[in-house]
Write a protein that holds these residues in place. Structure first.
Motif, short mmCIF file in Angstrom:
data_model
loop_
_atom_site.label_atom_id
_atom_site.label_comp_id
_atom_site.label_asym_id
_atom_site.label_seq_id
_atom_site.Cartn_x
_atom_site.Cartn_y
_atom_site.Cartn_z
N VAL A 195 9.88 -5.95 1.68
CA VAL A 195 8.76 -6.76 2.15
C VAL A 195 9.03 -8.19 1.70
O VAL A 195 9.07 -8.48 0.50
CB VAL A 195 7.42 -6.25 1.59
CG1 VAL A 195 6.27 -7.11 2.09
CG2 VAL A 195 7.21 -4.78 1.97
N ALA A 196 9.22 -9.06 2.69
CA ALA A 196 9.56 -10.46 2.41
C ALA A 196 8.32 -11.34 2.42
O ALA A 196 7.32 -11.02 3.06
CB ALA A 196 10.57 -10.96 3.44
N CYS A 197 8.41 -12.45 1.73
CA CYS A 197 7.38 -13.49 1.77
C CYS A 197 8.07 -14.84 1.70
O CYS A 197 8.83 -15.10 0.78
CB CYS A 197 6.40 -13.33 0.60
SG CYS A 197 5.08 -14.57 0.64
N GLN A 198 7.80 -15.66 2.69
CA GLN A 198 8.44 -16.97 2.79
C GLN A 198 7.46 -18.10 2.47
O GLN A 198 7.37 -19.08 3.18
CB GLN A 198 9.02 -17.15 4.20
CG GLN A 198 10.03 -16.09 4.60
CD GLN A 198 11.20 -16.03 3.65
OE1 GLN A 198 11.86 -17.02 3.38
NE2 GLN A 198 11.45 -14.84 3.10
N VAL A 199 6.71 -17.93 1.37
CA VAL A 199 5.71 -18.90 0.95
C VAL A 199 6.03 -19.36 -0.47
O VAL A 199 6.39 -18.54 -1.31
CB VAL A 199 4.29 -18.27 1.01
CG1 VAL A 199 3.25 -19.20 0.42
CG2 VAL A 199 3.93 -17.92 2.44
N ASP A 200 5.89 -20.64 -0.73
CA ASP A 200 6.11 -21.17 -2.07
C ASP A 200 5.09 -20.60 -3.06
O ASP A 200 3.92 -20.41 -2.71
CB ASP A 200 5.99 -22.69 -2.08
CG ASP A 200 7.20 -23.39 -1.50
OD1 ASP A 200 8.20 -22.72 -1.19
OD2 ASP A 200 7.13 -24.63 -1.35
N ASN A 201 5.54 -20.35 -4.27
CA ASN A 201 4.69 -19.99 -5.40
C ASN A 201 3.86 -18.73 -5.18
O ASN A 201 2.75 -18.61 -5.70
CB ASN A 201 3.78 -21.17 -5.79
CG ASN A 201 4.59 -22.39 -6.11
OD1 ASN A 201 5.60 -22.31 -6.81
ND2 ASN A 201 4.19 -23.53 -5.59
N VAL A 202 4.40 -17.77 -4.45
CA VAL A 202 3.69 -16.52 -4.21
C VAL A 202 3.66 -15.69 -5.49
O VAL A 202 4.53 -15.80 -6.36
CB VAL A 202 4.34 -15.73 -3.05
CG1 VAL A 202 5.69 -15.15 -3.44
CG2 VAL A 202 3.40 -14.64 -2.55
N ASN A 203 2.63 -14.86 -5.62
CA ASN A 203 2.43 -14.01 -6.79
C ASN A 203 2.50 -12.55 -6.37
O ASN A 203 2.42 -12.24 -5.18
CB ASN A 203 1.08 -14.31 -7.42
CG ASN A 203 0.93 -15.79 -7.73
OD1 ASN A 203 1.76 -16.35 -8.44
ND2 ASN A 203 -0.09 -16.41 -7.19
N LEU A 204 2.60 -11.65 -7.34
CA LEU A 204 2.75 -10.24 -7.05
C LEU A 204 1.83 -9.41 -7.92
O LEU A 204 1.80 -9.58 -9.14
CB LEU A 204 4.21 -9.81 -7.28
CG LEU A 204 4.60 -8.42 -6.82
CD1 LEU A 204 4.57 -8.32 -5.30
CD2 LEU A 204 5.98 -8.06 -7.35
N ALA A 205 1.07 -8.50 -7.29
CA ALA A 205 0.23 -7.53 -8.00
C ALA A 205 0.88 -6.17 -7.86
O ALA A 205 1.21 -5.74 -6.75
CB ALA A 205 -1.18 -7.52 -7.42
N ILE A 206 1.07 -5.49 -8.99
CA ILE A 206 1.68 -4.16 -9.01
C ILE A 206 0.64 -3.18 -9.52
O ILE A 206 -0.02 -3.44 -10.53
CB ILE A 206 2.93 -4.15 -9.90
CG1 ILE A 206 3.97 -5.11 -9.34
CG2 ILE A 206 3.50 -2.73 -10.03
CD1 ILE A 206 5.18 -5.33 -10.24
N THR A 207 0.48 -2.06 -8.80
CA THR A 207 -0.54 -1.07 -9.16
C THR A 207 0.11 0.31 -9.30
O THR A 207 0.95 0.70 -8.49
CB THR A 207 -1.63 -1.01 -8.08
OG1 THR A 207 -2.20 -2.30 -7.93
CG2 THR A 207 -2.72 -0.02 -8.45
N PHE A 208 -0.31 1.04 -10.32
CA PHE A 208 0.12 2.41 -10.53
C PHE A 208 -1.10 3.32 -10.45
O PHE A 208 -2.16 3.00 -10.98
CB PHE A 208 0.80 2.57 -11.89
CG PHE A 208 2.01 1.69 -12.06
CD1 PHE A 208 3.18 1.98 -11.38
CD2 PHE A 208 1.97 0.58 -12.88
CE1 PHE A 208 4.30 1.16 -11.52
CE2 PHE A 208 3.08 -0.23 -13.03
CZ PHE A 208 4.25 0.07 -12.34
N CYS A 209 -0.94 4.47 -9.75
CA CYS A 209 -2.00 5.48 -9.60
C CYS A 209 -3.25 4.93 -8.92
O CYS A 209 -4.35 5.06 -9.43
CB CYS A 209 -2.35 6.11 -10.94
SG CYS A 209 -0.99 7.03 -11.67
N ASP A 210 -3.08 4.36 -7.75
CA ASP A 210 -4.25 3.88 -7.01
C ASP A 210 -4.44 4.67 -5.75
O ASP A 210 -3.56 5.01 -5.05
CB ASP A 210 -4.10 2.39 -6.68
CG ASP A 210 -5.38 1.82 -6.14
OD1 ASP A 210 -6.45 2.31 -6.52
OD2 ASP A 210 -5.31 0.88 -5.34
#
Length: 160
Positions: free
Chosen positions: A145-160
């Motif tokens: 999964v790509a993102c071509q935006v400056d300063n993007v952030n990432l949320a990671i979730t386990f067991c949702d």
């Protein structure tokens, strides 16, 4: 005449300095499993044990997984999230994240990720072995999964 040039130079310098923003990316975790410790690692170094962490520059070739006690040092035996968060310098050169179940990695817990602060809504979840959103062999590049935006952030979730 001197003062008008001087003030023009000061104004131009201020615009340049204010217009240059440093690259920054944040990775956050949600662990709904009730057990385990989220880990974020890069180059053999642990960068987070579940705390939200912000990087003042790119995050290259990082891995995340829920250490349940049965995972290896690099997530072997567990569901792995791989990510590079970087501002794009040309088309296709920005951030990329995926879920990997390529051996020696194996499904361990429901895992997922999503971008925020840009490319909102782009991400993937894997809730069972065989989920179509994970790598099972190195040729499964369509699951990145790509993102071509400056300063993007990432949320990671386990067991949702």
């Amino acid at each position: 005449m001197f003062y008008s040039r001087f003030f023009a130079l000061i104004a131009a310098s201020a615009v340049l300095l204010l217009g240059v923003a440093a690259e920054q990316h944040t990775v956050s975790f949600t662990n709904n499993c009730g057990f385990g410790t989220p880990l974020l690692k890069a180059n053999g170094q642990t960068l987070s044990t579940g705390q939200t962490v912000t990087f003042g520059g790119p995050l290259i070739s990082a891995i995340a997984f829920l250490q349940t006690g049965s995972c290896g040092d690099n997530g072997e035996g567990c569901t792995l999230i791989e990510t590079t968060l970087v501002n794009p310098t040309s088309p296709g050169s920005g951030s990329s994240t995926d879920i990997s179940l390529i051996p020696p990695h194996a499904f361990s817990v429901t895992s997922g990720f999503g971008y925020y602060g840009g490319c909102d809504g782009a991400g993937a979840d894997c809730t069972y072995y065989g989920c179509p959103t994970a790598f099972y062999n190195p040729g499964d590049t369509g699951v990145q999964v790509a993102c071509q935006v400056d300063n993007v952030n990432l949320a990671i979730t386990f067991c949702d």
